[in-house]
Structures are given as C-alpha cells and as structure tokens.
Design a protein around this motif. Structure first.
Motif, PDB file in Angstrom:
ATOM      1  N   LEU A  78       0.787  -0.951   0.149  1.00  0.00           N
ATOM      2  CA  LEU A  78      -0.107  -0.392   0.366  1.00  0.00           C
ATOM      3  C   LEU A  78       1.033   1.243   0.189  1.00  0.00           C
ATOM      4  CD1 LEU A  78      -3.370  -1.246   2.517  1.00  0.00           C
ATOM      5  CD2 LEU A  78      -2.737  -1.438  -0.003  1.00  0.00           C
ATOM      6  N   HIS A  79       2.285   1.199   0.995  1.00  0.00           N
ATOM      7  CA  HIS A  79       2.906   2.276   0.565  1.00  0.00           C
ATOM      8  C   HIS A  79       2.181   3.526   0.996  1.00  0.00           C
ATOM      9  CE1 HIS A  79       6.213   0.349  -1.736  1.00  0.00           C
ATOM     10  NE2 HIS A  79       5.198   0.044  -2.549  1.00  0.00           N
ATOM     11  N   ASP A  80       0.866   3.118   2.664  1.00  0.00           N
ATOM     12  CA  ASP A  80       0.252   4.145   2.758  1.00  0.00           C
ATOM     13  C   ASP A  80      -0.564   5.406   1.931  1.00  0.00           C
ATOM     14  OD1 ASP A  80       1.169   2.979   5.544  1.00  0.00           O
ATOM     15  OD2 ASP A  80       2.961   4.928   5.329  1.00  0.00           O
ATOM     16  N   SER A  81      -0.479   5.060   0.568  1.00  0.00           N
ATOM     17  CA  SER A  81      -1.993   5.776  -0.117  1.00  0.00           C
ATOM     18  C   SER A  81      -2.512   4.891   0.004  1.00  0.00           C
ATOM     19  CB  SER A  81      -1.081   4.739  -1.579  1.00  0.00           C
ATOM     20  OG  SER A  81      -1.190   3.537  -1.701  1.00  0.00           O
ATOM     21  N   GLU A  82      -3.649   6.236  -0.685  1.00  0.00           N
ATOM     22  CA  GLU A  82      -4.797   5.361  -1.155  1.00  0.00           C
ATOM     23  C   GLU A  82      -5.166   4.258  -2.028  1.00  0.00           C
ATOM     24  OE1 GLU A  82      -6.522   9.580  -1.385  1.00  0.00           O
ATOM     25  OE2 GLU A  82      -6.631  10.061   0.853  1.00  0.00           O
ATOM     26  N   HIS A  83      -6.791   4.148  -1.616  1.00  0.00           N
ATOM     27  CA  HIS A  83      -6.824   2.963  -2.728  1.00  0.00           C
ATOM     28  C   HIS A  83      -8.441   2.817  -3.101  1.00  0.00           C
ATOM     29  CE1 HIS A  83      -8.082   0.571   1.317  1.00  0.00           C
ATOM     30  NE2 HIS A  83      -7.367   1.344   1.294  1.00  0.00           N
ATOM     31  N   ASP A  84      -8.779   2.090  -4.549  1.00  0.00           N
ATOM     32  CA  ASP A  84     -10.329   3.279  -4.575  1.00  0.00           C
ATOM     33  C   ASP A  84     -10.795   1.947  -4.440  1.00  0.00           C
ATOM     34  OD1 ASP A  84      -9.591   5.008  -5.482  1.00  0.00           O
ATOM     35  OD2 ASP A  84      -9.038   4.576  -7.627  1.00  0.00           O
ATOM     36  N   ASP A  85     -10.020   1.060  -3.897  1.00  0.00           N
ATOM     37  CA  ASP A  85     -10.703  -0.524  -3.979  1.00  0.00           C
ATOM     38  C   ASP A  85     -11.081  -1.325  -2.309  1.00  0.00           C
ATOM     39  OD1 ASP A  85     -12.979  -2.761  -4.239  1.00  0.00           O
ATOM     40  OD2 ASP A  85     -11.885  -3.732  -5.793  1.00  0.00           O
ATOM     41  N   ASP A  86     -11.920  -1.797  -2.287  1.00  0.00           N
ATOM     42  CA  ASP A  86     -11.675  -2.594  -0.940  1.00  0.00           C
ATOM     43  C   ASP A  86     -10.719  -3.784  -1.175  1.00  0.00           C
ATOM     44  OD1 ASP A  86     -14.012  -1.316  -0.375  1.00  0.00           O
ATOM     45  OD2 ASP A  86     -15.315  -2.881   0.653  1.00  0.00           O
ATOM     46  N   ILE A  87      -9.973  -3.636   0.360  1.00  0.00           N
ATOM     47  CA  ILE A  87      -8.628  -4.855   0.307  1.00  0.00           C
ATOM     48  C   ILE A  87      -8.774  -6.292   1.212  1.00  0.00           C
ATOM     49  CG2 ILE A  87      -6.079  -5.090   1.014  1.00  0.00           C
ATOM     50  CD1 ILE A  87      -5.911  -2.203   0.186  1.00  0.00           C
ATOM     51  N   CYS A  88      -8.968  -7.652   0.983  1.00  0.00           N
ATOM     52  CA  CYS A  88      -8.842  -8.576   1.645  1.00  0.00           C
ATOM     53  C   CYS A  88      -7.671  -9.192   2.090  1.00  0.00           C
ATOM     54  CB  CYS A  88     -10.840  -9.869   1.119  1.00  0.00           C
ATOM     55  SG  CYS A  88     -11.427  -9.266   2.697  1.00  0.00           S
ATOM     56  N   LEU A  89      -7.061  -9.157   2.740  1.00  0.00           N
ATOM     57  CA  LEU A  89      -5.938 -10.174   2.659  1.00  0.00           C
ATOM     58  C   LEU A  89      -6.735 -11.429   3.590  1.00  0.00           C
ATOM     59  CD1 LEU A  89      -3.369 -11.024   1.879  1.00  0.00           C
ATOM     60  CD2 LEU A  89      -2.319  -9.980   3.819  1.00  0.00           C
ATOM     61  N   LEU A  90      -6.659 -13.281   3.344  1.00  0.00           N
ATOM     62  CA  LEU A  90      -5.981 -14.123   4.803  1.00  0.00           C
ATOM     63  C   LEU A  90      -5.541 -14.731   4.763  1.00  0.00           C
ATOM     64  CD1 LEU A  90      -8.293 -15.731   5.970  1.00  0.00           C
ATOM     65  CD2 LEU A  90      -8.729 -16.660   4.225  1.00  0.00           C
ATOM     66  N   LEU A  91      -4.860 -14.885   5.681  1.00  0.00           N
ATOM     67  CA  LEU A  91      -3.389 -16.401   5.674  1.00  0.00           C
ATOM     68  C   LEU A  91      -3.252 -17.153   6.655  1.00  0.00           C
ATOM     69  CD1 LEU A  91      -0.352 -13.139   6.366  1.00  0.00           C
ATOM     70  CD2 LEU A  91      -1.028 -14.266   3.736  1.00  0.00           C
TER      71      LEU A  91
END
Length: 555
Positions: free
Chosen positions: A536-549
C-alpha cells in the motif's frame, strides 16, 4: 499725353462752391460714375470748408495721362486725392468763377440721388444677407440642438451600456461564486464538513457572520433563536428581518430582530424536500443586495441538497458498515492451521464493498478458508456478499468440496441476482495432510510460500466469475503444502492499481512474501501487517482490500 494743370484760389464760400461745381461737371464729362463722383466731391467739399476756416487755400487740378485727375489743396494742412476717369480729362481754362451754381446744385442732387439709390441697393443687399445670416444662425442653432440631443442620447446610451456591463459583471461574479461554492459543498459527503464550509464561503463578502441551525439540534432551543429564523424553519419561506423592509425577491419581510436590532438578517431554509435547518446571515453592510439575495437563495437550496445527500450517505454507510462488520466474523482456532486476516475499506466512495473473508470447519474436520469479492460498492454489494457467505456455509455443511460449492453458488447467483457477479476462492485444509485443495471462480491466484521461503503463484486457470449467465462446473486443484507453509488469499484491491496492471501487483505480493523471514511468520498477524505495508505504501486505494493468511503447522 502732356499733363494739364490749373490752380484756383479759394478765398470764399462762393469760390469753394464754384470750384466744386466745376469739378463735378468735369468728372461727369470724364464718365466717372455718380457714386465715385459723390464720394470724391464730398471729400473735396470737406477739405475746402476746412481750408476756408483757416483763411483760404489754393486748389490745384491736374489732368494726367490715363485719365488720371489729381486735386491738391494747399494751406496749413495740405490735402491731395487722385481719381482715375474712364474718359480723357481736360482741365478747363476758366477759373471757378464761370461755373453756373444753379446747374451745379441740380447736378449735386442727381449725384446724391445716385448715392441714395446705391445706398438703397446696399441696404436691400444688407437686408437680404441679414435674413440669410438669420436663417443660417437658425440652422446652426438647430444643428447645435440636434448635436446636443445626440450627445445626450449617446451619453445615456454609454451610461446604459456601463450599467449593463456592471450588471453583467456582477451576475458573472455571482454565478462564478455560486458554481465554485456548489462544487465545494457537493465535494463532501460529511454534513459536519458542509456546515463548517458554509461560513468560510460567505464571510465576510456576503455576510458579516453566519449562523446555521439544524432543526434536530437540541443544543440551542428555538426560544434562543431569532424570530425570523424560527419563522423560516416553520414556514419553509425565506425571511428578512431589519429596521427597514428589504423588499427582496422571494423573501418575506419581518420587523427587526431583538438579537440584531440594527443590522438586517436574512434567514434561508435549508433542505431539499423538508426543512433541515435555517441559514441565518447578518448583512455585510446596511442592507442586502437584491441580486446577491437571489444567489444566496439558490446557494441555500443547493446546500440543503448537499446536506440531504450527506445524511442519506451517512445512513447508507452506517447500515452497510454494520452489515459488513456482521459478515467479518472472528477466525476460528483450529488444530494444525494458523489464520490471520485483514480488511481495509476503500479510501474513496462509500467505503463499503462486497469483499469478504471467512474460515470455518467442515463436518469431516477439515477447514475451509474463503475469500470473495462482489462487484460494486454500497449496501447492495454488502447484502449480496452476506447472501453468498450464508449460502456458501450452507453448501459446505452438506459436505461439498470447494469446486462443488462454487458450482452451486454460481447457479444460485445466476438465477437470483442476474447482472451481478462475484469472484471467490476456496481452500480446504485437512489436518495431517501436507496439501491443500482449492478452487477459484474468476479470482486472483493464491500465493504459496514454502517452509524454506520459496514462493510460487498458483496459476492454474480459474473458472468464470460467479453469476455469469452461462452454465459452468468448477474444477478442484491440489497443491503440496507441507507444515510451515503459508498460503495467501486476497482480493484484487490489494494488487490492482490504476497506474499498473494486476499482474505487476501479484508479482509485488509474491516478492513481499518471499522477503518475509521465518521469524516474521511466527506471529501471523504481524506478518499480515508486514505484507500490507509494501503493497500500500500508505497510499489511498479505490477498492476494498481483503487478505487471508493460512499457515500450516505440525499440530
């Protein structure tokens, strides 16, 4: 021709009269016009009378070549005059005593008559020219009047043009402000931000100070508000309260407010369909300008729409967030498998989408790890996501594997929610088995990291998206995943950016997983944060983010 000359002594009035008569006859014979004769003789007579008064004089008459006649009078004040005659002149030899006075007198009357006739002609000509001059003067006066009228008309036109230009410039300035202010208000979906920006826009040019009262705000009761403000809220009509009537377009006049007895107040209702509040402005000067008032009325209307939109958005967002939180349940603690998840809403828009993750045990003891993404944002996407999650768990309870579950979900979505699609990936972990079984429906590929740090992308071609209007049966894939391995499931919001394709984002995620050390994976929650930071680099994003480890262990 030789000049002839005679000299006569003038000693008495009779001598002077005879000399004048002789010269009159001489000039008449020489063809001198009567007017010229009369002028010459009149001048001679005056000099003779003057000479007699001085004691007498000698008069010399000389006829020269070319018809020139010269008369000279001696004495203390000599006089001389020369006249050119049309005919030759012969000076008479006899002296002035031989001239008949009676005949001379009659001849003098004839000369006088000629002079008077000439004077009459001159007077007539003068009268004609005087009349002509009068007409010319009248014409000049009329022309001056026309020029003055034209100048006045031109000045009036210039004044009207200046006034029209000033009005047009004022209208342009007001419309520009209205457009810019509307853009500022509509750019926000936070009603507190809108309420904060309104005074910043209006003070000090259009109001000395601004007060905004929302009818549902119980902090300040109506009794502490200006009467015009309460009237505007009750009637929905703009109100003007001042020491003198404002006579503003579309605004009712009320007496001056007790809270502002010396400065006019303009109270404008806020609201699109219902009155949400009142915008009260204190005049920046002695009164409100009518054109500015029209602009302020429109600005209040637009501010009301912006507030209404912001409140609807906030209500929509709160419902969607509540539904989203309800779907993102806690991950189960299972034997042989550690789990960690992260969900980040989009930084733009409604901030609520259809991304979700889930993990739960099946009746046979295996664990299903699920990640999915419903197209679109907002309440509808969150509702469909909840339906898919509930249906997926129901299909899993029946003992179906990942591929069969996706096939059933595809059939359900295609028939119940046409024109709405979703992606999904399901991985099944069985305790004691060093492998994972997975299936995907249009979802980005999972990334696996082995115990030794080797990273691979599970690039087996996924099936079509859920809900696409064609029948489809999904396939399962099996991958070796020994103890100590980590599988990353994610949505496209993590790897897709406008400035780069999704493949580049998948490669970055694979590199980030390879950069994790064995110690980093001991705490899987910390590992999830470590993966998100470089992505992400602490940037804005236009979409949701999901991460599952999902990390396999030795039990």
């Amino acid at each position: 021709m030789t000049a002839a000359s005679e000299k006569w002594t003038i000693a008495s009035a009779a001598d002077a009269a005879r000399a004048r008569a002789l010269l009159a006859r001489l000039l008449a014979d020489a063809g001198v016009p009567a007017f010229d004769r009369a002028r010459f003789l009149a001048g001679l007579g005056a000099r003779l009378r003057h000479g007699l008064g001085a004691g007498g004089a000698d008069l010399a008459v000389t006829a020269g070549p070319g018809g020139r006649l010269r008369a000279a009078l001696g004495g203390p004040e000599p006089w001389e005059d020369t006249l050119v005659c049309p005919l030759p002149v012969t000076v008479p030899r006899p002296g002035p005593g031989g001239a008949p006075l009676a005949e001379a007198l009659l001849d003098a009357d004839a000369d006088t008559d000629a002079v008077l006739a000439r004077l009459t002609e001159t007077e007539e000509l003068l009268r004609f020219h005087r009349e002509e001059l009068h007409q010319t003067n009248q014409g000049v006066l009329a022309l001056h009047a026309e020029l003055e009228a034209a100048a006045l008309a031109q000045r009036d036109l210039l004044d009207a043009e200046r006034a029209a230009r000033a009005e047009a410039e004022n209208a342009r300035r007001l419309l520009t402000f209205l457009a810019n202010a509307s853009a500022v208000l509509n750019a926000s979906l936070d009603h507190e931000d809108i309420l904060r920006r309104l005074p910043e826009l209006l003070v000090p040019e259009y109001a000395r100070h601004v007060d905004i009262w929302l009818v549902d705000d119980e902090r300040t009761p109506p009794g502490e508000r200006a009467a015009a403000t309460v009237t505007a809220a009750r009637t929905g009509r703009p109100q003007h309260a001042g020491p003198h009537p404002g006579e503003l377009p579309g605004v009712d006049d009320l007496p001056a407010s007790a809270l502002s007895p010396d400065r006019p107040l303009l109270c404008l209702p806020l609201g699109a369909r219902t009155v949400q509040g009142v915008l009260t402005l204190a005049a920046p000067g002695d009164r409100f300008d009518p054109d500015t008032t029209v602009m302020l009325l429109e600005l209040a209307r637009r501010a009301g729409i912006a507030l209404d939109n912001a409140r609807q958005y906030e209500q929509h967002r709160d419902v969607a967030e509540a539904l989203q939180r309800a779907q993102l349940t806690d991950l189960p603690a299972t034997r042989g498998l550690d789990l960690a998840a992260r969900y980040l809403p989009a930084t733009h828009g409604l901030n609520i989408g259809g991304d979700w993750y889930d993990a739960f045990p099946q009746p046979d003891g295996s664990v299903l790890a699920v990640i999915g993404d419903v197209t679109g944002h907002g309440l509808r996407a969150a509702v469909i996501m909840g339906q898919l999650r509930t249906a997926l768990r129901a299909y899993a309870v029946e003992g179906n594997g990942p591929a069969r579950i996706l096939t059933l979900l595809h059939r359900m979505l295609r028939h119940q929610q046409p024109e709405l699609y979703a992606t999904c990936a399901i991985a099944r972990f069985t305790p004691g088995e060093p492998k994972v079984v997975w299936a995907a429906a249009g979802h980005p590929p999972a990334i696996a990291r082995g115990p030794g740090g080797e990273v691979r992308v599970l690039e087996a071609r996924p099936g079509i998206m859920l809900g696409v209007p064609v029948p489809f049966t999904y396939e399962e894939h099996t991958v070796e995943l020994p103890a100590g391995s980590t599988l990353a499931l994610y949505t496209d919001g993590l790897v897709e950016r406008r400035s780069a394709g999704i493949d580049a984002g998948i490669d970055r995620l694979a590199e980030a997983m390879g950069a994790l050390g064995a110690a980093d994976l001991v705490d899987l929650d910390a590992a999830a944060d470590a993966l998100l930071k470089p992505m992400l680099h602490d940037s804005e994003h236009d979409d949701d983010i999901c991460l599952l480890l999902c990390r396999t262990t030795l039990d």
